[in-house]
Scaffold this motif. Structure first.
Motif, PDB file in Angstrom:
ATOM      1  N   THR A  51       7.239   9.522   4.630  1.00  0.00           N
ATOM      2  CA  THR A  51       7.185   8.564   3.527  1.00  0.00           C
ATOM      3  C   THR A  51       8.032   7.349   3.876  1.00  0.00           C
ATOM      4  O   THR A  51       9.167   7.488   4.319  1.00  0.00           O
ATOM      5  CB  THR A  51       7.698   9.208   2.224  1.00  0.00           C
ATOM      6  OG1 THR A  51       6.899  10.365   1.946  1.00  0.00           O
ATOM      7  CG2 THR A  51       7.600   8.240   1.058  1.00  0.00           C
ATOM      8  N   GLU A  53       8.799   2.947   2.707  1.00  0.00           N
ATOM      9  CA  GLU A  53       8.704   1.956   1.644  1.00  0.00           C
ATOM     10  C   GLU A  53       8.237   0.637   2.244  1.00  0.00           C
ATOM     11  O   GLU A  53       8.793   0.165   3.231  1.00  0.00           O
ATOM     12  CB  GLU A  53      10.054   1.770   0.967  1.00  0.00           C
ATOM     13  CG  GLU A  53       9.985   0.885  -0.257  1.00  0.00           C
ATOM     14  CD  GLU A  53      11.302   0.859  -1.004  1.00  0.00           C
ATOM     15  OE1 GLU A  53      12.154   0.015  -0.652  1.00  0.00           O
ATOM     16  OE2 GLU A  53      11.469   1.684  -1.911  1.00  0.00           O
ATOM     17  N   THR A  56       6.868  -4.860  -0.453  1.00  0.00           N
ATOM     18  CA  THR A  56       6.016  -5.685  -1.298  1.00  0.00           C
ATOM     19  C   THR A  56       6.800  -6.035  -2.559  1.00  0.00           C
ATOM     20  O   THR A  56       7.926  -5.597  -2.735  1.00  0.00           O
ATOM     21  CB  THR A  56       4.725  -4.925  -1.659  1.00  0.00           C
ATOM     22  OG1 THR A  56       5.085  -3.660  -2.237  1.00  0.00           O
ATOM     23  CG2 THR A  56       3.862  -4.666  -0.434  1.00  0.00           C
ATOM     24  N   PRO A  59       8.488  -3.235  -4.428  1.00  0.00           N
ATOM     25  CA  PRO A  59       8.327  -2.344  -3.278  1.00  0.00           C
ATOM     26  C   PRO A  59       7.398  -1.179  -3.611  1.00  0.00           C
ATOM     27  O   PRO A  59       7.369  -0.690  -4.737  1.00  0.00           O
ATOM     28  CB  PRO A  59       9.749  -1.839  -3.012  1.00  0.00           C
ATOM     29  CG  PRO A  59      10.625  -2.904  -3.580  1.00  0.00           C
ATOM     30  CD  PRO A  59       9.891  -3.423  -4.783  1.00  0.00           C
ATOM     31  N   SER A  60       6.610  -0.773  -2.619  1.00  0.00           N
ATOM     32  CA  SER A  60       5.674   0.331  -2.829  1.00  0.00           C
ATOM     33  C   SER A  60       5.853   1.365  -1.726  1.00  0.00           C
ATOM     34  O   SER A  60       6.298   1.053  -0.630  1.00  0.00           O
ATOM     35  CB  SER A  60       4.235  -0.183  -2.840  1.00  0.00           C
ATOM     36  OG  SER A  60       3.945  -0.856  -1.635  1.00  0.00           O
ATOM     37  N   GLN A  61       5.495   2.598  -2.049  1.00  0.00           N
ATOM     38  CA  GLN A  61       5.604   3.683  -1.075  1.00  0.00           C
ATOM     39  C   GLN A  61       4.283   3.876  -0.354  1.00  0.00           C
ATOM     40  O   GLN A  61       3.212   3.638  -0.905  1.00  0.00           O
ATOM     41  CB  GLN A  61       6.001   4.976  -1.751  1.00  0.00           C
ATOM     42  CG  GLN A  61       7.463   5.037  -2.122  1.00  0.00           C
ATOM     43  CD  GLN A  61       7.887   6.443  -2.497  1.00  0.00           C
ATOM     44  OE1 GLN A  61       7.084   7.264  -2.905  1.00  0.00           O
ATOM     45  NE2 GLN A  61       9.168   6.716  -2.352  1.00  0.00           N
ATOM     46  N   ALA A  62       4.396   4.313   0.879  1.00  0.00           N
ATOM     47  CA  ALA A  62       3.238   4.667   1.693  1.00  0.00           C
ATOM     48  C   ALA A  62       3.622   5.904   2.492  1.00  0.00           C
ATOM     49  O   ALA A  62       4.803   6.229   2.629  1.00  0.00           O
ATOM     50  CB  ALA A  62       2.863   3.522   2.620  1.00  0.00           C
ATOM     51  N   VAL A  79      -1.795   4.751   1.270  1.00  0.00           N
ATOM     52  CA  VAL A  79      -1.114   4.052   0.183  1.00  0.00           C
ATOM     53  C   VAL A  79      -1.723   4.537  -1.125  1.00  0.00           C
ATOM     54  O   VAL A  79      -2.839   5.047  -1.146  1.00  0.00           O
ATOM     55  CB  VAL A  79      -1.227   2.518   0.311  1.00  0.00           C
ATOM     56  CG1 VAL A  79      -0.469   2.030   1.531  1.00  0.00           C
ATOM     57  CG2 VAL A  79      -2.659   2.072   0.359  1.00  0.00           C
ATOM     58  N   ALA A  80      -0.988   4.380  -2.205  1.00  0.00           N
ATOM     59  CA  ALA A  80      -1.435   4.875  -3.511  1.00  0.00           C
ATOM     60  C   ALA A  80      -2.815   4.332  -3.865  1.00  0.00           C
ATOM     61  O   ALA A  80      -3.092   3.143  -3.722  1.00  0.00           O
ATOM     62  CB  ALA A  80      -0.432   4.470  -4.580  1.00  0.00           C
TER      63      ALA A  80
END
Length: 92
Positions: A51, A53, A56, A59-62, A79-80
């Protein structure tokens, strides 16, 4: 013998790279925009999920999914809300 495999993908204006180190003490290192943001040890040919970050706004998780084997390793970025996208192998 150690061997390294490199993978890359551009997502949302950011560079995501993964290095899969094979052999004794194998690991997966993930860089986002050139900075190490994720790391996981390998256990044989078992796939691992790292996982990270993405920077963005907000910030978003991938998740980088790395499969070391059997055969040649491969990686994908998830990605979500989207299917995992394969990361391109790099020769360096």
């Amino acid at each position: 013998m150690r061997r390294r495999h490199h993978f890359h993908i551009d997502h949302a204006g950011h560079s995501v790279s993964a290095t899969v180190r094979m052999g004794h003490g194998g690991a997966v290192e993930v860089l986002v925009d050139g900075k190490e943001t994720g790391y996981a040890k390998l256990s044989g040919d078992r796939p691992v999920a790292v996982t990270v970050e993405l920077p963005t706004d907000p910030p978003s998780q991938a998740v980088v999914h790395a499969s070391p084997g059997p055969g040649e390793p491969h990686c994908a970025l998830e990605v979500a809300g989207a299917e995992p996208k394969p990361m391109s192998p790099r020769s360096y």
